[in-house]
Structure formats: structure tokens, C-alpha cells
Scaffold this motif. Structure first.
Motif, PDB file in Angstrom:
ATOM      1  N   PRO A 123      85.644  23.924  -2.887  1.00  0.00           N
ATOM      2  CA  PRO A 123      85.634  25.304  -3.390  1.00  0.00           C
ATOM      3  C   PRO A 123      87.034  25.914  -3.378  1.00  0.00           C
ATOM      4  O   PRO A 123      87.755  25.799  -2.396  1.00  0.00           O
ATOM      5  CB  PRO A 123      84.723  26.037  -2.399  1.00  0.00           C
ATOM      6  CG  PRO A 123      84.771  25.230  -1.149  1.00  0.00           C
ATOM      7  CD  PRO A 123      85.000  23.801  -1.562  1.00  0.00           C
ATOM      8  N   LYS A 124      87.389  26.538  -4.486  1.00  0.00           N
ATOM      9  CA  LYS A 124      88.736  27.086  -4.646  1.00  0.00           C
ATOM     10  C   LYS A 124      88.691  28.458  -5.279  1.00  0.00           C
ATOM     11  O   LYS A 124      88.154  28.611  -6.374  1.00  0.00           O
ATOM     12  CB  LYS A 124      89.548  26.134  -5.560  1.00  0.00           C
ATOM     13  CG  LYS A 124      90.833  26.675  -6.044  1.00  0.00           C
ATOM     14  CD  LYS A 124      90.919  26.755  -7.562  1.00  0.00           C
ATOM     15  CE  LYS A 124      89.887  27.660  -8.164  1.00  0.00           C
ATOM     16  NZ  LYS A 124      90.187  28.146  -9.509  1.00  0.00           N
ATOM     17  N   THR A 125      89.162  29.466  -4.605  1.00  0.00           N
ATOM     18  CA  THR A 125      89.416  30.759  -5.222  1.00  0.00           C
ATOM     19  C   THR A 125      90.121  31.663  -4.236  1.00  0.00           C
ATOM     20  O   THR A 125      89.772  31.670  -3.048  1.00  0.00           O
ATOM     21  CB  THR A 125      88.139  31.466  -5.715  1.00  0.00           C
ATOM     22  OG1 THR A 125      88.492  32.780  -6.170  1.00  0.00           O
ATOM     23  CG2 THR A 125      87.074  31.621  -4.648  1.00  0.00           C
ATOM     24  N   ILE A 126      91.093  32.422  -4.727  1.00  0.00           N
ATOM     25  CA  ILE A 126      91.713  33.402  -3.831  1.00  0.00           C
ATOM     26  C   ILE A 126      90.719  34.513  -3.526  1.00  0.00           C
ATOM     27  O   ILE A 126      90.896  35.262  -2.578  1.00  0.00           O
ATOM     28  CB  ILE A 126      93.012  34.002  -4.422  1.00  0.00           C
ATOM     29  CG1 ILE A 126      92.750  34.751  -5.724  1.00  0.00           C
ATOM     30  CG2 ILE A 126      94.083  32.955  -4.582  1.00  0.00           C
ATOM     31  CD1 ILE A 126      93.898  35.655  -6.138  1.00  0.00           C
ATOM     32  N   ASP A 127      89.661  34.628  -4.333  1.00  0.00           N
ATOM     33  CA  ASP A 127      88.713  35.738  -4.173  1.00  0.00           C
ATOM     34  C   ASP A 127      87.803  35.605  -2.951  1.00  0.00           C
ATOM     35  O   ASP A 127      87.144  36.566  -2.563  1.00  0.00           O
ATOM     36  CB  ASP A 127      87.829  35.867  -5.420  1.00  0.00           C
ATOM     37  CG  ASP A 127      88.611  36.321  -6.629  1.00  0.00           C
ATOM     38  OD1 ASP A 127      89.788  36.691  -6.465  1.00  0.00           O
ATOM     39  OD2 ASP A 127      88.055  36.306  -7.744  1.00  0.00           O
ATOM     40  N   GLY A 170      89.889  40.387  -7.594  1.00  0.00           N
ATOM     41  CA  GLY A 170      88.549  40.438  -7.035  1.00  0.00           C
ATOM     42  C   GLY A 170      87.619  40.796  -8.176  1.00  0.00           C
ATOM     43  O   GLY A 170      87.374  41.954  -8.464  1.00  0.00           O
ATOM     44  N   ARG A 171      87.157  39.761  -8.850  1.00  0.00           N
ATOM     45  CA  ARG A 171      86.399  39.939 -10.089  1.00  0.00           C
ATOM     46  C   ARG A 171      85.065  40.645  -9.858  1.00  0.00           C
ATOM     47  O   ARG A 171      84.760  41.650 -10.481  1.00  0.00           O
ATOM     48  CB  ARG A 171      86.147  38.556 -10.679  1.00  0.00           C
ATOM     49  CG  ARG A 171      85.537  38.533 -12.022  1.00  0.00           C
ATOM     50  CD  ARG A 171      85.119  37.118 -12.336  1.00  0.00           C
ATOM     51  NE  ARG A 171      86.247  36.217 -12.545  1.00  0.00           N
ATOM     52  CZ  ARG A 171      86.952  36.154 -13.662  1.00  0.00           C
ATOM     53  NH1 ARG A 171      86.694  36.945 -14.653  1.00  0.00           N
ATOM     54  NH2 ARG A 171      87.943  35.288 -13.789  1.00  0.00           N
ATOM     55  N   THR A 172      84.305  40.136  -8.910  1.00  0.00           N
ATOM     56  CA  THR A 172      83.008  40.769  -8.632  1.00  0.00           C
ATOM     57  C   THR A 172      82.862  41.159  -7.164  1.00  0.00           C
ATOM     58  O   THR A 172      81.927  41.856  -6.809  1.00  0.00           O
ATOM     59  CB  THR A 172      81.827  39.843  -8.995  1.00  0.00           C
ATOM     60  OG1 THR A 172      82.014  38.605  -8.319  1.00  0.00           O
ATOM     61  CG2 THR A 172      81.745  39.613 -10.487  1.00  0.00           C
ATOM     62  N   LYS A 173      83.774  40.667  -6.337  1.00  0.00           N
ATOM     63  CA  LYS A 173      83.689  40.961  -4.904  1.00  0.00           C
ATOM     64  C   LYS A 173      85.051  41.409  -4.386  1.00  0.00           C
ATOM     65  O   LYS A 173      86.081  40.984  -4.892  1.00  0.00           O
ATOM     66  CB  LYS A 173      83.218  39.722  -4.118  1.00  0.00           C
ATOM     67  CG  LYS A 173      81.899  39.144  -4.617  1.00  0.00           C
ATOM     68  CD  LYS A 173      80.731  40.093  -4.449  1.00  0.00           C
ATOM     69  CE  LYS A 173      79.462  39.529  -5.076  1.00  0.00           C
ATOM     70  NZ  LYS A 173      78.375  40.519  -5.153  1.00  0.00           N
ATOM     71  N   GLY A 174      85.020  42.226  -3.335  1.00  0.00           N
ATOM     72  CA  GLY A 174      86.250  42.867  -2.886  1.00  0.00           C
ATOM     73  C   GLY A 174      86.838  42.336  -1.600  1.00  0.00           C
ATOM     74  O   GLY A 174      87.316  43.111  -0.764  1.00  0.00           O
ATOM     75  N   TRP A 175      86.854  41.017  -1.429  1.00  0.00           N
ATOM     76  CA  TRP A 175      87.380  40.455  -0.178  1.00  0.00           C
ATOM     77  C   TRP A 175      88.869  40.724  -0.001  1.00  0.00           C
ATOM     78  O   TRP A 175      89.321  41.098   1.080  1.00  0.00           O
ATOM     79  CB  TRP A 175      87.125  38.940  -0.138  1.00  0.00           C
ATOM     80  CG  TRP A 175      85.707  38.572   0.135  1.00  0.00           C
ATOM     81  CD1 TRP A 175      84.755  38.224  -0.785  1.00  0.00           C
ATOM     82  CD2 TRP A 175      85.059  38.513   1.407  1.00  0.00           C
ATOM     83  NE1 TRP A 175      83.570  37.962  -0.156  1.00  0.00           N
ATOM     84  CE2 TRP A 175      83.726  38.121   1.189  1.00  0.00           C
ATOM     85  CE3 TRP A 175      85.491  38.756   2.711  1.00  0.00           C
ATOM     86  CZ2 TRP A 175      82.813  37.965   2.227  1.00  0.00           C
ATOM     87  CZ3 TRP A 175      84.588  38.602   3.750  1.00  0.00           C
ATOM     88  CH2 TRP A 175      83.267  38.215   3.504  1.00  0.00           C
ATOM     89  N   ILE A 176      89.649  40.507  -1.061  1.00  0.00           N
ATOM     90  CA  ILE A 176      91.105  40.707  -0.923  1.00  0.00           C
ATOM     91  C   ILE A 176      91.385  42.178  -0.656  1.00  0.00           C
ATOM     92  O   ILE A 176      92.170  42.529   0.232  1.00  0.00           O
ATOM     93  CB  ILE A 176      91.859  40.237  -2.189  1.00  0.00           C
ATOM     94  CG1 ILE A 176      91.676  38.733  -2.405  1.00  0.00           C
ATOM     95  CG2 ILE A 176      93.353  40.567  -2.071  1.00  0.00           C
ATOM     96  CD1 ILE A 176      92.282  38.210  -3.700  1.00  0.00           C
TER      97      ILE A 176
END
Ligand code: F6P
Length: 341
Positions: A123-127, A170-176
Motif C-alpha cells: 500500500p502506497k499513499t501519502i494520504d 487529502g483527497r477524501t480523508k484528512g490525515w495529513i
């Protein structure tokens, strides 16, 4: 022993090279040949490959991007799935794949495994929003970059008595947004998981400035809805059918300025959050994920991805990983909200 193919697909992410190095290091240690597939799924469909050994992956551990290249091609949208990949697989003797990518890529990887090709996902994403894993590599680097930006923006905002809206990915989620906002001491954080009231945001900032603070930092995730009364941001679609986001921060700033009359500026961090060298913790995580993926592939597993569970790396079914998108939990957002205003 057969040949292990490895590819990186979708948007890049700091730590991709460290994953590739991890895969190659462990696979060669265990006597397996490795073939690198160039430019994501495009290389698999159009037979663009290079042989990989320990020498080929020297010097890449700390480099950003992916030395194999990537693309936004989807083998089930732009080609015929396994049928289109088979000539390259056969020609190179590839009998198992490690696919490093985000949710769109992992979905394609799962379909390939359903068609009979052994596949391990990483799994890979900065998000940081993939289901079935506690964290994704690249996230810590993106958070560090965004935190550094907030620190810098805070001093100029203070000097000029301004509000600055910092828009992060953060396309759909706001982790960053949530992590960088906590780390940077943000005065408000807006993320897609939680509805917001722009009047309340403005009221909080007004109260802060009336209490003697000279500036405010508002962190917004690019995927939030624009404030009530503001137009939607026009977007184009990428090859996976996702909106290309960016710009909602300007809508938030306009609404804040209209309500508070404080001068409000915007900084959209964009791809700077994805470029450059991974922080040490991402290099370590990416190496562990790559090594684990090679082990799973060589041990005959398929249709799973390497996932972080506490302090260990475990296989999790791709069907679990692709079933949804993982959002910021309420308790974490509440921790951030304790410091709003
Ligand atoms: O999915 C990861 C991500 O970083 C998103 O946060 C962002 O919307 C997207 O990639 C942008 O990717 P690109 O510029 O490659 O279309």
C-alpha cells in the motif's frame, strides 16, 4: 525458482525507491531473479522492463520519486487486464508480481490475482487512508513537509497580522491536515470527515484575535466541500477517474475574510508534499514493507498486501484493503480541536 516482477503505479510517494530496494534485496538474498517493470502498468502492457539485482538498486534508498517510473494507467480501464499483460509476463518468465500502489492500483492488482496471476500488494499513499493498515509509507514525510510549511507560514502571518489558510493534500480523508495541524499548532483544521460551519470558524478566529493573538493558521484538506455560499472548485478527472483537486483553500479564505475582515492569504502546498527525500521513519517502513512483500511472493502467497499492525508487518487480503477508505477517527480530530482558536 521463477522471476519476481515489481512495479510502481499511481501517484509517486516518498519511500517508493526504498520499497523497491527492499524487494530486490530480499528476493536476491533468497535466490530469486527480479525484473523491474517501467512506468507502472504501462510497462507491463507494453513490455518495458529492466533486470534488477543488488547493484541496480544501490544509492536509491533515500531518493524521492520512483526510479522505475510510474503512470496513471489502469490495466482494466485502458487495456484488457491479464490478457494485455500476459505477453510481457511470459517473455520475461515472470510468475509473481509485487505491485506498489494506492487504492486504484491495489484494486487492479486484486483483479489480476483473481484472473490467476500471483500478486502481492504494497500500500502506497501519502494520504495514509488505505484500509487494513495502521499507516502507509510516505505519510510521515508529507506530514513533516506540511509541518515545516506551517512553521514558516506562522512567522510571516504573525509579522503581518494575517490569517493564512494552508491547503494540504487529502483527497477524501484528512490525515495529513490533522497530523500537520496538530504538529504545527493550527488554529482550525477542516477535513472531509467532519462537516464544518464557516461562521463558527470565523467566530473562533475573531475571538482569538480579540484576545490578543496577531495571526491565525487554518489548515484545510484539499478534499473538503467549499464553505456555504462559495462556488465549487472546477476539477478535471485523472486516468483513474478521480478528481484532480486543489484550490478549495481560496474559497475558505474568501469566506473567512468576508466574515472577519482579517486579511486572509492562502498557501496551497501541492506536490511539494510528495517530492524529495523520505524521512528516516519512512525509509525504515518502506524497507520493511519491501522485504515482507518479497517474502510473501516467494512463499507463494497471493492477493494480499503487506500491512502495518502495531509493530509488525502482516499480510491482509486485498479485498479488505480495497473495501473502503480509512478516515481520521473522531478522538484524533477532537485532540486537534482542543487547540483551536
Ligand atoms: O492520492 C494521493 C494524492 O497525493 C492525493 O492527495 C492528491 O489529490 C493526488 O494524489 C494528486 O495526484 P496527482 O497530482 O498525481 O494527480
Amino acid at each position: 525458482m521463477g522471476v519476481l516482477g515489481v512495479l510502481t503505479a499511481g501517484g509517486d510517494c516518498p519511500g517508493l525507491n526504498a520499497v523497491i530496494r527492499g524487494v530486490v534485496g530480499r528476493a536476491t538474498e533468497r535466490g530469486s531473479e527480479v525484473v523491474g517493470i517501467l512506468d507502472g502498468w504501462e510497462g507491463l502492457v507494453h513490455d518495458r522492463t529492466i533486470p534488477l539485482d543488488r547493484d541496480a538498486v544501490r544509492g536509491i534508498l533515500g531518493r524521492g520519486g520512483t526510479f522505475l517510473g510510474t503512470s496513471r494507467m489502469d490495466p482494466y480501464v485502458h487495456a484488457e487486464g491479464l490478457v494485455s499483460c500476459s505477453p510481457t509476463l511470459t517473455k520475461n518468465g515472470i510468475d509473481r508480481l509485487v505491485i506498489i500502489g494506492g487504492d486504484g492500483t491495489l484494486r487492479a492488482a486484486m483483479r489480476l490475482s483473481e484472473e490467476g496471476m500471483p500478486v502481492i500488494g504494497v500500500p502506497k499513499t501519502i494520504d495514509n487512508d488505505i484500509e487494513g493498515t495502521d499507516i502507509t509509507f510516505g505519510f510521515s514525510t508529507a506530514v513533516q513537509i506540511a509541518t515545516d510549511a506551517i512553521d514558516r507560514l506562522a512567522t510571516t502571518a504573525e509579522a503581518h497580522n494575517r490569517v493564512i489558510v494552508v491547503e494540504v493534500m487529502g483527497r477524501t480523508k484528512g490525515w495529513i491536515a490533522t497530523h500537520a495541524g496538530i504538529a504545527g499548532g493550527a488554529d482550525y483544521i477542516l477535513i472531509p470527515e467532519f462537516e464544518y460551519d464557516i461562521d463558527e470558524v470565523a467566530g473562533t478566529l475573531r475571538h482569538r484575535h480579540e484576545s490578543g493573538r496577531r495571526y491565525s493558521i487554518v489548515v484545510v484538506a484539499e478534499g473538503i466541500d467549499p464553505p456555504v455560499g462559495q462556488d465549487a472548485v472546477e476539477t478535471k478527472k485523472d486516468a483513474f477517474g478521480f478528481d484532480r483537486l486543489g484550490g478549495v483553500g481560496y474559497r475558505v479564505a474568501a469566506a473567512i475574510e468576508e466574515r472577519t475582515k482579517f486579511e486572509t492569504r492562502v498557501s496551497v502546498l501541492g506536490h511539494i508534499q510528495r517530492g524529495g527525500t523520505p524521512v528516516a521513519s519512512d525509509r525504515v517502513l518502506a524497507t520493511r514493507l519491501g522485504v515482507a512483500a518479497a517474502d510473501l511472493a516467494i512463499d507463494g502467497h497471493t492477493s494480499v498486501m503487506t500491512s502495518v499492525s502495531g509493530t509488525t508487518i502482516e499480510p491482509v487480503a486485498l479485498s479488505v484493503a480495497t473495501a473502503g477508505i480509512r478516515g481520521v477517527p473522531d478522538h484524533l480530530y477532537r485532540t486537534a480541536a482542543t487547540f483551536f482558536g
